[in-house]
Write a protein that holds these residues in place. Structure first.
Motif, PDB file in Angstrom:
ATOM      1  N   ASN A 129       3.634   2.798  -8.811  1.00 23.43           N
ATOM      2  CA  ASN A 129       2.479   2.004  -8.418  1.00 23.43           C
ATOM      3  C   ASN A 129       2.394   1.918  -6.901  1.00 23.43           C
ATOM      4  N   LYS A 130       1.336   1.295  -6.429  1.00 17.47           N
ATOM      5  CA  LYS A 130       1.160   1.042  -5.005  1.00 17.47           C
ATOM      6  C   LYS A 130       1.664  -0.371  -4.727  1.00 17.47           C
ATOM      7  N   SER A 131       2.561  -0.530  -3.771  1.00 21.22           N
ATOM      8  CA  SER A 131       3.146  -1.836  -3.488  1.00 21.22           C
ATOM      9  C   SER A 131       2.063  -2.824  -3.068  1.00 21.22           C
ATOM     10  N   LEU A 162       0.938   9.792  -4.096  1.00 20.57           N
ATOM     11  CA  LEU A 162       0.294   8.484  -4.047  1.00 20.57           C
ATOM     12  C   LEU A 162      -1.098   8.556  -4.650  1.00 20.57           C
ATOM     13  N   GLY A 199       0.793  -1.223   0.000  1.00 17.94           N
ATOM     14  CA  GLY A 199       0.000   0.000   0.000  1.00 17.94           C
ATOM     15  C   GLY A 199       0.824   1.271   0.000  1.00 17.94           C
ATOM     16  N   LEU A 242       3.743   3.984  -1.813  1.00 22.61           N
ATOM     17  CA  LEU A 242       4.129   4.497  -3.124  1.00 22.61           C
ATOM     18  C   LEU A 242       5.472   3.886  -3.507  1.00 22.61           C
ATOM     19  N   GLU A 243       5.525   3.236  -4.675  1.00 23.40           N
ATOM     20  CA  GLU A 243       6.746   2.569  -5.123  1.00 23.40           C
ATOM     21  C   GLU A 243       7.122   3.075  -6.509  1.00 23.40           C
ATOM     22  N   CYS A 268      -1.660   6.608  -8.076  1.00 20.05           N
ATOM     23  CA  CYS A 268      -2.121   5.281  -7.643  1.00 20.05           C
ATOM     24  C   CYS A 268      -3.563   5.277  -7.149  1.00 20.05           C
ATOM     25  N   ASN A 326       6.254   5.889   2.423  1.00 21.76           N
ATOM     26  CA  ASN A 326       5.096   5.700   3.289  1.00 21.76           C
ATOM     27  C   ASN A 326       4.577   7.082   3.665  1.00 21.76           C
TER      28      ASN A 326
END
Length: 321
Positions: free
Chosen positions: A99-101, A145, A67, A69-70, A149, A122
């Motif tokens: 994307n969102k992890s 984020l 959840g 940010l990646e 995402c 995070n």
């Protein structure tokens, strides 16, 4: 451990290679190869991770948070995300994804090699606005984020001169200036992303369906077990009951090169390993990989490795003395 994403004590397949208050290097091994991760705490709630995979696939460690940010940059090899609906996304050299992890992320490396960087944020732990560090850097991690995402879609962008400038320097950061250098480059990256339009995503050009990806992998497996044969696209199409165009399209989507180029490169890499680890003659190795004579094999080997098989073997012998 509070500054680390990774919780090594929970991951049975992982081995910690180095650890201090804010940084950790660990290795994860499975039957498909190994993954080495170097993780650095940059700011509160912001981490930089170098990932090097030698093998075809791995899961993120079970304790890896989801959840978040990646932001991922592919420096070498190819990188697959296969848990996004019916689409499979691929990063090639120079590309980035945002994307969102995921909770149960599995990463597949079609070329059995990947080296790249991930910036993990995070928003709950990171500063609300990065102007806390530099007055003009008005970037909110939470808004980034939401911006990239808010849906399950991936943001994918091909390499640009600006991206290459940002990431290239992260791969060559001076050791004695590392922490401060990382902080400056992460701020530069986030400032760049804050001005980036999500509609510019090129995800469709980097994706195929799961069925197409599975077909390409089946073709690759077949090719890998018949290296002594000269397989054509037409022959593979007949074997797998699809059109030659489908073979070409699916294979290129996953592996980033044609079937012919893949077979040629793969044979040469395997033959190079044979030259280093066996006493077989060059002629024997050439025949093993489907070459009629050592002359044709030598020409193909030199075009890819930049050196003749004889000199390659001798060079390896000299380094072992």
């Amino acid at each position: 451990m509070k500054n680390k994403l990774y919780r090594g004590e929970l991951d049975k397949d992982a081995k910690i290679l180095f650890e201090d208050e804010n940084n950790i290097i660990y290795e994860v091994k499975n039957d498909k190869g190994k993954l080495i991760v170097k993780e650095y705490a940059i700011f509160s709630g912001i981490w930089l991770m170098y990932k090097e995979a030698h093998g075809q696939g791995y899961h993120y460690p079970p304790s890896y948070p989801f959840g978040l940010l990646e932001i991922t940059h592919c420096h070498e090899g190819r990188f697959e995300y296969n848990n996004v609906g019916e689409q499979v996304f691929y990063l090639s050299e120079g590309d980035i994804s945002i994307n969102k992890s995921k909770e149960t992320a599995f990463v597949y490396c079609p070329t059995q090699h990947y080296y790249g960087i991930s910036v993990i944020i995070n928003p709950e732990l990171a500063p609300k606005c990065l102007s806390y560090f530099l007055e003009d850097v008005k970037v909110s991690p939470a808004l980034l984020l939401e911006k990239f995402c808010s849906t399950e879609n991936f943001f994918v962008m091909r390499s640009t001169a600006r991206l290459e400038h940002i990431f290239y320097e992260l791969y060559s950061a001076p050791e004695h200036l590392r922490k401060g250098y990382f902080q400056i480059k992460i701020l530069e990256l986030l400032l760049f992303l804050s001005d980036l339009d999500p509609s510019f995503s090129q995800a469709e050009q980097h994706s195929c369906t799961k069925a197409q990806a599975e077909l390409a992998k089946q073709i690759c497996q077949y090719v890998n077990t018949h290296l002594d044969k000269r397989l054509t696209t037409e022959e593979l199409a007949t074997i797998f009951y699809v059109s030659p165009a489908t073979v070409k399209r699916c294979f290129y989507s996953v592996y980033g090169e044609s079937v012919y180029a893949y077979i040629r490169n793969y044979k040469i890499k395997l033959s190079a390993y044979q030259l280093k680890t066996t006493n077989q003659s060059i002629t024997e190795i050439a025949h093993k990989f489907g070459y009629d004579n050592s002359s044709k094999f030598s020409n193909a080997f030199r075009s890819i490795m930049g050196i003749s098989p004889t000199k390659y073997r001798q060079k390896y012998i000299d380094t072992e003395k």
